[in-house]
Scaffold this motif. Sequence first.
Motif, PDB file in Angstrom:
ATOM      1  N   TRP A 200       0.841  -1.207   0.000  1.00 55.35           N
ATOM      2  CA  TRP A 200       0.000   0.000   0.000  1.00 55.35           C
ATOM      3  C   TRP A 200       0.871   1.249   0.000  1.00 55.35           C
ATOM      4  CZ3 TRP A 200      -3.515   1.847   4.589  1.00 55.35           C
ATOM      5  CH2 TRP A 200      -4.418   2.826   4.126  1.00 55.35           C
ATOM      6  N   VAL A 204       0.187   0.558  -4.263  1.00 55.55           N
ATOM      7  CA  VAL A 204      -1.013  -0.252  -4.469  1.00 55.55           C
ATOM      8  C   VAL A 204      -2.186   0.416  -3.759  1.00 55.55           C
ATOM      9  CG1 VAL A 204      -2.091  -2.479  -3.958  1.00 55.55           C
ATOM     10  CG2 VAL A 204       0.281  -2.392  -4.732  1.00 55.55           C
ATOM     11  N   SER A 208      -7.524  -2.552  -3.625  1.00 62.92           N
ATOM     12  CA  SER A 208      -6.889  -3.686  -4.307  1.00 62.92           C
ATOM     13  C   SER A 208      -6.443  -4.742  -3.307  1.00 62.92           C
ATOM     14  CB  SER A 208      -5.688  -3.209  -5.124  1.00 62.92           C
ATOM     15  OG  SER A 208      -6.090  -2.303  -6.129  1.00 62.92           O
TER      16      SER A 208
END
Length: 232
Positions: A200, A204, A208
Amino acid sequence: MAGRRRGAAARRRRTARPAASAAGGVALVLMVVSRPVVWPYLAGAVALGALGAAGWWLWRTDRLARGRDRRWRHEEAVRAGHRTLAEVDAMTGTEFEELVAGLCRRDGCTEVRRVGGANDNGADVVGRLPDGRTMVIQCKRYAPSSTIASREVRDLLGAKVHFGADLAVFVTTTRFSRPSERFALQHGILAVHRDHLGLWNNGVRLLSLSEVNGRGQGDSRHRTRWKQAYGK
């Protein structure tokens, strides 16, 4: 008999030629006579088609440009807010909560605010996901050698009910115990452990991670290496 048939066919062809010529002449005369009426419609149809094609091309070009701009802004936000996990480990609890709130804003979440502290009712960050759903987040900046127990995840479930949130997210710098991980999955809690936090933090998007929720903590060999690396 055959000669008579051939003669009749020849006469029909000779008769058809003048008829076809006459029909063509009539069509030509009609086109010339009706041109003042028909041509404006034809010109209008051509103009509308050209405008439609131009509009579609502009729309597609704008969409591609906006997509490139969103990707560029996201990449810039990732670079601007990037922290190594070692830097995250050195943060205070409040700084970690601010980091998580910042990552949510980076991903397009709205109404994001930090609510952690005394009487926080089990929540540290609240806000809305990009799709409009409400979320509540619990942040635990523990030493990597620690483990999240089930009771802490249960507290987040209570916070979800208290705030009436659509999604509960537990973000930690360590790992979840097997029971706490199972509890999170059973109750639809997004469990972001250390490895997923790294993803993250590196760009990302939060939603997701829901696709790999409950995975990524590895098998027994991975846990052995984890203990060797972090001292437990």
